[in-house]
Design an enzyme around this catalytic site. Structure first.
Site, mmCIF file in Angstrom:
data_model
loop_
_atom_site.group_PDB
_atom_site.id
_atom_site.type_symbol
_atom_site.label_atom_id
_atom_site.label_comp_id
_atom_site.label_asym_id
_atom_site.label_seq_id
_atom_site.Cartn_x
_atom_site.Cartn_y
_atom_site.Cartn_z
ATOM 1 N N GLY A 224 -53.292 54.972 0.263
ATOM 2 C CA GLY A 224 -53.917 53.935 1.072
ATOM 3 C C GLY A 224 -55.308 53.541 0.631
ATOM 4 N N GLU A 260 -52.178 60.784 -2.919
ATOM 5 C CA GLU A 260 -51.016 60.093 -3.498
ATOM 6 C C GLU A 260 -51.172 58.572 -3.382
ATOM 7 O OE1 GLU A 260 -47.964 62.140 -1.280
ATOM 8 O OE2 GLU A 260 -48.309 60.913 0.508
ATOM 9 N N GLY A 262 -50.974 54.657 -4.438
ATOM 10 C CA GLY A 262 -50.052 53.817 -5.197
ATOM 11 C C GLY A 262 -50.741 52.520 -5.580
ATOM 12 N N ARG A 263 -51.018 51.701 -4.553
ATOM 13 C CA ARG A 263 -51.579 50.361 -4.780
ATOM 14 C C ARG A 263 -52.843 50.387 -5.636
ATOM 15 N NH1 ARG A 263 -50.515 45.869 -1.535
ATOM 16 N NH2 ARG A 263 -49.773 47.237 0.128
ATOM 17 N N CYS A 338 -37.096 26.958 -0.597
ATOM 18 C CA CYS A 338 -37.023 25.926 0.445
ATOM 19 C C CYS A 338 -37.463 26.500 1.784
ATOM 20 C CB CYS A 338 -35.600 25.404 0.559
ATOM 21 S SG CYS A 338 -34.912 24.964 -1.023
ATOM 22 N N TYR A 367 -46.575 46.667 -5.449
ATOM 23 C CA TYR A 367 -45.899 46.008 -4.320
ATOM 24 C C TYR A 367 -45.742 44.509 -4.613
ATOM 25 C CZ TYR A 367 -47.312 50.356 -2.072
ATOM 26 O OH TYR A 367 -47.515 51.679 -1.777
HETATM 27 C C1 LIG Z 1 -46.771 54.205 0.618
HETATM 28 C C2 LIG Z 1 -47.280 55.569 0.707
HETATM 29 C C3 LIG Z 1 -48.289 56.008 -0.148
HETATM 30 C C4 LIG Z 1 -49.007 55.080 -1.095
HETATM 31 O O1 LIG Z 1 -49.754 54.163 -0.371
HETATM 32 P P1 LIG Z 1 -50.738 53.122 -1.114
HETATM 33 O O2 LIG Z 1 -51.245 52.265 -0.031
HETATM 34 O O3 LIG Z 1 -49.905 52.395 -2.093
HETATM 35 O O4 LIG Z 1 -51.792 53.925 -1.779
HETATM 36 C C5 LIG Z 1 -48.674 57.332 -0.094
HETATM 37 N N1 LIG Z 1 -48.080 58.190 0.778
HETATM 38 C C6 LIG Z 1 -47.114 57.791 1.618
HETATM 39 C C7 LIG Z 1 -46.512 58.774 2.544
HETATM 40 C C8 LIG Z 1 -46.675 56.484 1.613
HETATM 41 O O5 LIG Z 1 -45.733 56.090 2.478
#
Ligand SMILES: *Cc1c(COP(=O)(O)O)cnc(C)c1O
Length: 409
Positions: A224, A260, A262-263, A338, A367
């Site tokens: 996050g 952890e 991601g984004r 559309c 994403y």
């Molecule tokens: C989606 C998710 C992440 C990654 O979140 P980001 O916003 O992409 O950093 C990490 N842990 C869990 C449990 C998630 O569901």
């Protein structure tokens, strides 16, 4: 945009568009910098669901401590690419078949989301063991964030009142080893806000563990880390975050933290490149219609934001009628679907934008393609390009590239 990347985009044939262009070298450098900013007692996992493109995962593998997967499909994908990499398996609604698959795949950690899931796990363990983190919806006050996964009623994780039941189940089954807690509460926080949240979480976790006489070996503080689509230069401050986590670890000499994201790892390495098919004015509002759209890049529709973009002018115009253009006024960039929801950027002010010019949407590495509804309207899929050029991160952007980030008013 980096010069080498721009060069690559210019060289793409019109037939290659729309295209996803990934800066693999830049991703590697970014991941290396993130790792370097973190204390050693922080395990850096990449959340594969943000983008599980194999070539990106391979670029990341050398710089992360493992991957977090959220389904049996992601687990198979990541394990297929890396026979030995540490994997954490999280996410709500795991089936017992997936739990069994996870044990077969030798996952390092299982993030348990509920008592039901824990009981399901015990039915498939056999003579195997599982190292688990209990995912908790810790009662904290969350700042106003883009996405809240906890802090109030939530389908994610365990309510704190259910934790003691889980501890009883674990105490009665020596095959389940409790390693600690998992807390992924919010997405879109900057480094200081995220650290403040970590402080709240650790305060709660310390009390909880102390009251129960548990040695808390690990806390996974989730992902996050914020990505600011309205201001691409406002990137998450990993240095500040690393310093803050070091302080947390100094107060907890035996603790391992896990993160952890991601984004914030892959968002910046991807570009969605396309070109302008049409420019028109409707009741005083200018629209540019692009090849492709949100069925390739769903991010702006999903997050209801304007995707930042650059205009890459293309001076070739071989028609014998005037080239449609918009100059110095707000223009809304839409795709070929559309539906009025197919908007990539609304009311952006550009210097000039003409039919045939190329548009490169930035921050399309996470994403983006993988959350998009590709088959809606049956348009062709984009092509994919992985630029792994050591020169890609040197040199100034070409002078004629306009940087137009998001909405103006
Ligand atoms: C989606 C998710 C992440 C990654 O979140 P980001 O916003 O992409 O950093 C990490 N842990 C869990 C449990 C998630 O569901």
């Amino acid at each position: 945009m980096k010069a080498a990347l721009l060069q690559h985009i210019r060289r793409l044939a019109d037939d290659d568009l729309p295209a996803y262009v990934y800066d693999v070298h830049g991703l590697r450098a970014h991941a290396r910098a993130v790792r370097a900013a973190l204390p050693r007692r922080v395990r850096f996992l990449y959340a594969a669901k943000a983008n599980s493109d194999p070539r990106l995962l391979r670029a990341l593998a050398a710089h992360v401590d493992g991957f977090e997967v959220a389904s049996g499909g992601e687990l198979r994908h990541v394990r297929g690419l890396f026979p030995d990499v540490p994997i954490s398996f999280g996410g709500p609604g795991k089936t017992v078949a997936e739990l069994s698959q996870a044990l077969d795949a030798g996952v390092e950690r299982l993030h348990v989301e509920s008592e039901q899931e824990l009981r399901g796990l015990t039915t498939v363990l056999g003579d195997r063991t599982a190292d688990v983190l209990l995912r908790v919806n810790v009662p904290v006050a969350l700042p106003a964030v883009a996405l809240a996964m906890g802090g109030g009623p939530s389908p994610f994780g365990l309510d704190p009142s259910r934790l003691d039941r889980c501890l009883q189940i674990i105490a009665a089954d020596h095959r389940v080893r409790l390693r600690g807690l998992h807390v992924h509460l919010a997405s879109g926080l900057d480094a200081r806000a995220h650290l403040a949240l970590v402080d709240q979480v650790m305060g709660w976790a310390d009390r909880w563990a102390w009251q129960r006489g548990i040695d808390l070996a690990e806390v996974n503080i989730g992902g996050g880390m914020g990505v600011d689509y309205a201001d691409p230069r406002n990137v998450f401050d990993w240095q500040v975050f690393g310093i803050g986590l070091r302080r947390t670890l100094e107060r907890h000499p035996a603790l391992t933290l896990r993160i952890e994201p991601g984004r914030a790892v892959t968002a910046y390495c991807g570009w969605y490149v396309t070109r302008i098919l049409d420019v028109k004015s409707s009741r005083g509002t200018a629209f540019a219609v692009l090849r492709g759209g949100t069925h390739h890049l769903r991010t702006p529709a999903a997050k209801q934001h304007d995707q930042p973009f650059e205009v890459i002018p293309d001076d070739s115009w071989h028609q014998n009628w005037p080239r449609p253009e918009v100059r110095g006024e707000p223009v809304t960039l839409v795709g070929q679907l559309c539906t009025p929801k197919d908007v990539l950027a609304r009311g952006a002010t550009v210097g000039r934008l003409r039919v045939g010019d190329r548009i490169a949407f930035a921050m399309a590495g996470a994403y983006a393609w993988n959350i998009s509804h590709h088959d809606f309207l049956m348009h062709p899929r984009p092509t994919f390009h992985h630029v792994d050029d050591a020169d890609a991160d040197v040199g100034p952007p070409a002078a004629e590239t306009h940087v137009v980030a998001g909405r103006t008013a």
